[in-house]
Structure formats: structure tokens, C-alpha cells
Write a protein that holds these residues in place. Structure first.
Motif, mmCIF file in Angstrom:
data_model
loop_
_atom_site.group_PDB
_atom_site.id
_atom_site.type_symbol
_atom_site.label_atom_id
_atom_site.label_comp_id
_atom_site.label_asym_id
_atom_site.label_seq_id
_atom_site.Cartn_x
_atom_site.Cartn_y
_atom_site.Cartn_z
ATOM 1 N N THR A 14 0.839 -1.202 0.000
ATOM 2 C CA THR A 14 0.000 0.000 0.000
ATOM 3 C C THR A 14 0.874 1.251 0.000
ATOM 4 O OG1 THR A 14 -0.148 0.003 2.423
ATOM 5 C CG2 THR A 14 -1.912 -1.124 1.192
ATOM 6 N N ALA A 15 0.384 2.298 -0.663
ATOM 7 C CA ALA A 15 1.145 3.541 -0.727
ATOM 8 C C ALA A 15 0.207 4.730 -0.823
ATOM 9 C CB ALA A 15 2.084 3.528 -1.929
ATOM 10 N N VAL A 16 0.699 5.884 -0.389
ATOM 11 C CA VAL A 16 0.060 7.178 -0.576
ATOM 12 C C VAL A 16 1.046 8.050 -1.337
ATOM 13 C CG1 VAL A 16 -0.648 9.296 0.622
ATOM 14 C CG2 VAL A 16 -1.465 7.072 1.422
ATOM 15 N N ALA A 42 6.876 10.545 -2.871
ATOM 16 C CA ALA A 42 6.828 12.009 -2.883
ATOM 17 C C ALA A 42 7.571 12.562 -4.078
ATOM 18 C CB ALA A 42 7.441 12.565 -1.598
ATOM 19 N N PHE A 43 6.989 13.576 -4.702
ATOM 20 C CA PHE A 43 7.674 14.307 -5.760
ATOM 21 C C PHE A 43 7.760 15.770 -5.380
ATOM 22 C CE2 PHE A 43 7.380 16.953 -9.667
ATOM 23 C CZ PHE A 43 8.690 16.741 -10.093
ATOM 24 N N PHE A 44 8.969 16.177 -4.978
ATOM 25 C CA PHE A 44 9.305 17.572 -4.739
ATOM 26 C C PHE A 44 10.744 17.772 -5.177
ATOM 27 C CE2 PHE A 44 6.077 16.651 -1.480
ATOM 28 C CZ PHE A 44 5.141 17.635 -1.805
ATOM 29 N N ALA A 45 11.125 19.031 -5.385
ATOM 30 C CA ALA A 45 12.499 19.343 -5.753
ATOM 31 C C ALA A 45 12.903 20.647 -5.086
ATOM 32 C CB ALA A 45 12.643 19.453 -7.271
ATOM 33 N N THR A 98 7.860 3.733 4.800
ATOM 34 C CA THR A 98 9.022 3.921 3.944
ATOM 35 C C THR A 98 8.759 5.065 2.970
ATOM 36 O OG1 THR A 98 9.558 1.562 4.060
ATOM 37 C CG2 THR A 98 10.592 2.841 2.299
ATOM 38 N N LEU A 99 9.657 6.050 2.979
ATOM 39 C CA LEU A 99 9.533 7.179 2.061
ATOM 40 C C LEU A 99 10.354 6.915 0.810
ATOM 41 C CD1 LEU A 99 8.611 10.058 1.371
ATOM 42 C CD2 LEU A 99 10.596 10.912 2.659
ATOM 43 N N TYR A 100 9.690 6.995 -0.341
ATOM 44 C CA TYR A 100 10.342 6.853 -1.635
ATOM 45 C C TYR A 100 10.151 8.143 -2.427
ATOM 46 C CZ TYR A 100 10.194 1.695 -1.004
ATOM 47 O OH TYR A 100 10.339 0.402 -0.558
ATOM 48 N N GLY A 101 10.959 8.310 -3.446
ATOM 49 C CA GLY A 101 10.752 9.438 -4.345
ATOM 50 C C GLY A 101 11.515 9.240 -5.634
ATOM 51 N N GLN A 116 15.701 5.980 -0.406
ATOM 52 C CA GLN A 116 15.943 5.403 -1.726
ATOM 53 C C GLN A 116 15.126 6.142 -2.779
ATOM 54 O OE1 GLN A 116 15.406 1.141 -1.750
ATOM 55 N NE2 GLN A 116 17.190 0.784 -0.456
ATOM 56 N N THR A 117 15.777 6.434 -3.875
ATOM 57 C CA THR A 117 15.138 7.123 -4.990
ATOM 58 C C THR A 117 15.599 6.493 -6.298
ATOM 59 O OG1 THR A 117 16.920 8.762 -5.112
ATOM 60 C CG2 THR A 117 15.005 9.325 -3.760
#
Length: 387
Positions: free
Chosen positions: A163-165, A222-225, A246-249, A269-270
Motif C-alpha cells: 500500500t502507498a500514498v 513524494a515528488f518535490f524538488a 518507507t519514504l520513496y521518491g 531510496q530514490t
């Protein structure tokens, strides 16, 4: 006979004179990049990378000296057409380089198509640029949003997350990143529970993080820069969410931001088409040269600027430096293989790089490459009629 011979000499002299003038004229390159605001550091890195490659080739491309023009696009799509026209119509550039923000790049694409100017997008990932808006004069030296996020979705699923948000700014690039992550993740058996977003460039994340905690997903994509990425990673860690989620991007979450993010980014991890520790002769030479020239380590934005210059040079070489031979120049660019620090890549018919995407992990102030997420990944170029 003497008169005829004199005419021949005159015509020959004019030809040599024209050739000399052409050789002396500078090829005009226009940078439509952010030099202020959230993305300022990214714009500067792109320009630095481009100019570094030109310096490495003796200050010229295909034997032609380069004249630079620059406009601060302020990451503002509302000003983008006016700003692009300043470079295209006022300065009459041979190459338009822009931009970082997808909304700005989409406007620049329209201007380039309307004025038949060669455009290389050095960062913005909006799929339409090499999708529905594709054209013979439109290229990208970076990535599509789909490529960067689809590869992360594949990795998250392979690591067993169910599952993810997703969290992003509400604009074109954010929407595309979320959709691509979902595709890769759900193809691997995962399920995206909810998409959360806020307006660009808002960095007040507390209410968003409260909703994430309530949803209790196994992962967050997450998508930010830039400054937004710094704030989100710090706030995510401060909220204690990393202990259970777990935070991914895609790689922009941690590229060019690690020194500011500090301890809160460690272990993240990205996925991206570049990373630290590739340890190839080509990349090592690039990193040494960039560090020497600019007193800082290069990031993915510097690589994309560097490769923008390489791509344009391939076209100029094919036409003997005559930027006016637009069709042949563009055909040569599209057929080229670029010897990039990221690893060699080719271009799709739509003008987007076909390239490896790496899995990276934050260790200290580096995004260390720990594997290949997807090899030779090509963007689907949805809606492009050139394919």
C-alpha cells in the motif's frame, strides 16, 4: 575570356568572404532557466554543465564560437511565452534551452514550434513535450516524468510494499509522476490508497503529514524538488513517520538537497538516471572537471546541462557548424548516441532519452547507486505522431 575569368574570381572571392563571415559569426544559445526562487540552484547547475562542456571543447561547438543569452523564467508559466519570445524573437537564438518547471517548458515548446527554433529541454519532465506536442525541433536531454516515477513504482513493489500514498505539488509534473508511480507500483501488485497534494510552491506540509499518518500506508511516494524537497524530507522525519512508513521518491527528492536535508535524508531510496558512485571513467572525469570549475560536486541538473551541449554539438558537427541547416542538424541530433556521464544514451523518435534508471540510496551527502531499477527505459511518448 579575361572578363569571364574576372567574373569567376569575383564569385569565388564572394564565396570565400561568405564562408569567412559564417565562420566568424557566433552560434546563439538562449537559456530560459530559473535564476531566482525555489529552482534557482537547478537553473544555475544546468547552465554550468552546458558551459563546462563547451570549455572542454576549446570554447566552441563544432568549431563555432558560442554567444549566450539568458532570461530568468522565475518558474512562472504566466510569463513563459513572453520570456521565451525575448530569446527567440529579440535575440534570435539558434538554440533555446529551457526549462526546469514543466509549465514553463510547455510554453517554451509552443514558442519553439511556432518559430521553428531548436529546443532542448534540460529538465522539465512533462510528458506532452515529447508526447502530444512532439516535433522535429523539440528534444529533451533529461527524462520524462513517467520514466523517473514508473521505475520507483517498480522498485517499491519488488521490495514487497503493498500500500502507498502519494504526495506532490498540484501541477503537470506532479500529476504525471503520481500516475506513473501508480502504474509501476500496481503492475507489481501494490495499491495506491490516496493521492495528496498542495499548490506550488507551498511548503506547509503539516496537514498533509497528518493525513498520511491517518492512512497508515506501508510507503509514501513524494515528488518535490529544490527547497520544497528539503522541507518535506525534514518534516516527514520530524513527524516520526519514517519509523513505520518507507519514504520513496524520484531522485529530485534528494538530488542537490542533501546538505540541507542532513540526517533526515539518510537511507532514503530514490530512482533517477544519474547518481553518485557510478565510478566510470567518463563520470569520474566529468565530476573532477565540474568540481574544479565550480568548487562543488555536480548533480543530475549539471549532467543534463552538460548533455544538452553534447546533443547540440552532434547536430552542428553534421552540418559543418551551419546552424541554419535546421533539418539536417535535427536529424543528426535524433540519430546520435550521447557519451554521457550518466552512461551512454540514445534518443527515441520523439526526442526523449532512452536510458538506464538507477536505484540510489542516501549515504552521507551522496545518492549512492546501489543497482539498476530499469535498464534502457523508454518513455511511451503517448500522443506523439512522429512515432
Amino acid at each position: 575570356m579575361q572578363i569571364r575569368f574576372a567574373k569567376v574570381l569575383a564569385v569565388t572571392a564572394l564565396g570565400f568572404a561568405a564562408a569567412t563571415v559564417q565562420a566568424q559569426e557566433k552560434v546563439k544559445v538562449g537559456f530560459l532557466l530559473p535564476y531566482s526562487g525555489t529552482y534557482a540552484a537547478l537553473g544555475i547547475a544546468i547552465e554550468n554543465g552546458f558551459k563546462l562542456y563547451v570549455e572542454e571543447t576549446g570554447g566552441k561547438l563544432a568549431g563555432r564560437e558560442i554567444q549566450y543569452f539568458k532570461v530568468d523564467d522565475e518558474s512562472d508559466p504566466a510569463k513563459a511565452i513572453q520570456n521565451a519570445n525575448r530569446l527567440v524573437q529579440r535575440d534570435q537564438v539558434d538554440l533555446l534551452v529551457g526549462s526546469v518547471h514543466s509549465g514553463v517548458a510547455l510554453a517554451a515548446t509552443k514558442v519553439a514550434k511556432d518559430n521553428d527554433v531548436t529546443l532542448i529541454v534540460p529538465n522539465a519532465g512533462a510528458g506532452a513535450i515529447t508526447g502530444a506536442l512532439c516535433a522535429p525541433n523539440v528534444f529533451r536531454s533529461s527524462y520524462s516524468a513517467w520514466q523517473t516515477a514508473y521505475s520507483m513504482g517498480r522498485v517499491a513493489a519488488q521490495q514487497g510494499k503493498k500500500t502507498a500514498v502519494t504526495v506532490t505539488w498540484k501541477y503537470a509534473a506532479g500529476d504525471e509522476q503520481v500516475d506513473a508511480f501508480r502504474q509501476g507500483f500496481e503492475e507489481g501488485g501494490g495499491k495506491v490508497l490516496r493521492d495528496l497534494n498542495l499548490s506550488f510552491p507551498n511548503v506547509e506540509f503539516q496537514s498533509i503529514l497528518t493525513e498520511v499518518a491517518s492512512d497508515r500506508p506501508e510507503a509514501v511516494f513524494a515528488f518535490f524538488a529544490g527547497a520544497g524537497a528539503v522541507k518535506f524530507v525534514q518534516d516527514f522525519a520530524s513527524a516520526g513517520l519514517r519509523e513505520s512508513i518507507t519514504l520513496y521518491g524520484s531522485g529530485f527528492l534528494t538530488d542537490g538537497t542533501l546538505e540541507a536535508q542532513g540526517e533526515s535524508a539518510q537511507g532514503l531510496q530514490t530512482t533517477l538516471h544519474y547518481g553518485d558512485g557510478l565510478n566510470t571513467p567518463r563520470d569520474n572525469a566529468f565530476r573532477e572537471a565540474y568540481s574544479k570549475a565550480f568548487k562543488m560536486l555536480p548533480d543530475v541538473y549539471a549532467v543534463q546541462g552538460y548533455d544538452t551541449a553534447q546533443m547540440f554539438e552532434k547536430g552542428l558537427e553534421a552540418v559543418g557548424g551551419d546552424a541554419g541547416k535546421k533539418d539536417a542538424l535535427r536529424e543528426a541530433m535524433r540519430a546520435a548516441t550521447i557519451d554521457s556521464p550518466r552512461g551512454a544514451f540514445s534518443l527515441s523518435k520523439a526526442g526523449n532519452p532512452v536510458q538506464d534508471f538507477y536505484l540510489r540510496e542516501v549515504k552521507g551527502n551522496e545518492n549512492k547507486v546501489i543497482g539498476i531499477a530499469v535498464k534502457a527505459l523508454a518513455d511511451p511518448a503517448t500522443g506523439c505522431r512522429m512515432n
